[in-house]
Design an enzyme around this catalytic site. Structure first.
Site, PDB file in Angstrom:
ATOM      1  N   VAL A 219       6.229  -2.075   0.928  1.00 61.24           N
ATOM      2  CA  VAL A 219       5.374  -1.045   0.316  1.00 61.24           C
ATOM      3  C   VAL A 219       4.165  -1.638  -0.404  1.00 61.24           C
ATOM      4  O   VAL A 219       3.254  -0.908  -0.771  1.00 61.24           O
ATOM      5  CB  VAL A 219       6.131  -0.126  -0.690  1.00 61.24           C
ATOM      6  N   LYS A 220       4.134  -2.948  -0.594  1.00 57.59           N
ATOM      7  CA  LYS A 220       3.065  -3.556  -1.387  1.00 57.59           C
ATOM      8  C   LYS A 220       1.790  -3.740  -0.536  1.00 57.59           C
ATOM      9  O   LYS A 220       1.741  -3.324   0.607  1.00 57.59           O
ATOM     10  CB  LYS A 220       3.544  -4.880  -1.986  1.00 57.59           C
ATOM     11  N   ALA A 221       0.778  -4.416  -1.093  1.00 59.36           N
ATOM     12  CA  ALA A 221      -0.544  -4.478  -0.451  1.00 59.36           C
ATOM     13  C   ALA A 221      -0.506  -5.112   0.936  1.00 59.36           C
ATOM     14  O   ALA A 221      -1.211  -4.683   1.847  1.00 59.36           O
ATOM     15  CB  ALA A 221      -1.512  -5.237  -1.349  1.00 59.36           C
TER      16      ALA A 221
END
Ligand SMILES: *Cc1c(COP(=O)(O)O)cnc(C)c1O
Length: 392
Positions: free
Chosen positions: A185-187
């Site tokens: 879900v992160k960058a």
């Protein structure tokens, strides 16, 4: 519409898959050439002097906490509005956590709440570190936090898991280190993964040793000289373990994915900024029943787009609100349950009142934000929220 919209998700493209496949066919699955390549690319992308890759954001925080010298008898400040791992990384070293309150509207630790937490640190412990969290991708006022930290002799470790892609984050002008996660879900995504950046070469070397069992292989560091240098030269198999370490290595295969994903960081970030601007405009009419977390056009990673909702004033509950959105194909999440409320921490530190963290928690809701969302997806989310806020 692309079907159900989760609050966040990875963007994996054909060339990412090809990069992983190529690494799988190579000679190294774990420690290989992609590790250094990824670390170099990560350092360049963030403006850091050194980047140490590891296999989760949690491992990154643990390595940074160990490198800061945290251990039994020490204490470290952690804002209550964060993921469990920020606090757990401190406990994993044996140090105690002192929870700081946060601003009720941004969820960020401030110079005031940091100072108040330091004043509450147990007197028989040494306050050694504080871990500001760039919640949602907002950037803490690092200069103000650093002024408080310096006066108390406390090192700053940035939990930058939400802020990869923000110009200057990772270069650590005000901190000892910064920690990143590359959870899907992160960058950017490497499945599981983390990175610590630091300007301190010795600290980076120590973290590289701690991520691999505490082993050192540099002949200059060997202390058992008689066994290490039997022929005058260092024995080729020799290694030493001056302190206990972990296996926190990020496999070569995943570093290959990281290199491929990092090349897209700017594009992903630009799209996140665009989506956030659209939400800002579309949601403005819903004020004051629903409003975006105020961001004042400061630099922002836009990991999460969070809104503050007056659920009781709308005659509803957050659970019912989330269920109604889910029925419209809109996924939401709550970031986060304040960590000081967890049974483990209540048992250890008693019932703390942190009104800012509780006020933020009572109202926050994360709505879908990821680079592959279309403009129509964004409008669908905003329309669903408008219907609910108007009709609740
Ligand atoms: C994701 C995250 C972590 C932990 O990262 P993992 O890679 O899941 O271990 C820590 N802190 C914050 C604020 C995070 O969002």
């Amino acid at each position: 519409m692309t079907g159900f919209l989760p609050y966040g998700r990875q963007t994996i493209e054909d060339d990412d898959v090809a990069a992983v496949a190529a690494a799988l066919r190579g000679d190294f699955l774990t420690t290989g050439p992609k590790v250094e390549e990824y670390e170099g690319a990560f350092a360049r992308a963030t403006g850091a002097a050194h980047a140490v890759a590891c296999n989760s954001g949690t491992a990154a925080l643990h390595l940074a906490a160990l490198a800061a010298g945290l251990g039994p008898g020490d204490a470290a400040v952690v804002p209550a509005a964060t993921f469990l791992a920020t606090a757990n990384a401190v406990r994993m070293t044996g140090a105690e956590v002192v929870f700081a309150d946060v601003d009720p509207d941004t969820g960020l630790m401030t110079a005031e709440t940091l100072a108040a937490a330091l004043a509450r640190a147990p007197r028989d412990h040494t306050a050694r570190a504080a871990l500001p969290v760039h919640l949602n991708g907002q950037v803490c006022d690092m200069a103000a936090l650093a002024a408080v930290a310096r006066a108390k002799g406390v090192a700053l470790i940035e939990d930058a898991c939400h802020a990869l892609g923000v110009e200057g984050i990772g270069a650590t002008p005000h901190a000892q280190s910064a920690c990143f996660s590359t959870h899907p879900v992160k960058a950017i995504a490497t499945a599981e993964g983390g990175v610590v950046t630091t300007a301190d070469a010795d600290l980076a070397a120590r973290m590289r040793s701690l991520r691999s069992h505490g082993m050192v292989r540099e002949p200059d560091a060997f202390t058992d000289r008689a066994r290490a240098f039997e022929d005058g030269e260092a024995n080729p198999w020799w290694y030493e373990m001056p302190e206990v370490g972990w296996n926190y290595r990020l496999p070569d295969v995943l570093c290959a994915l990281g290199v491929s994903q990092l090349a897209k960081l700017d594009r992903f970030h630009r799209r996140r900024v665009e989506i956030a601007r659209r939400y800002d405009a579309l949601l403005a009419p819903l004020f004051p029943r629903l409003r975006p977390v105020p961001h004042g056009n400061h630099p922002h990673g836009w990991h999460i787009y969070a809104v503050l909702v007056e659920f009781a004033a709308l005659g509803t509950t957050r659970a019912r609100f989330m269920a109604a959105l889910r029925a419209e194909g809109v996924g939401t999440q709550v970031h986060y349950i304040p960590v000081h409320l967890q049974p483990y921490y209540r048992k250890r530190y008693g019932d703390l009142r942190l009104p800012g963290a509780e006020a933020y928690y009572a109202r926050c809701l994360s709505i879908p934000l990821f680079p592959a969302m279309t403009d129509e997806d964004v409008r669908h989310v905003a329309d669903s929220l408008a219907r609910l806020v108007g009709s609740a």
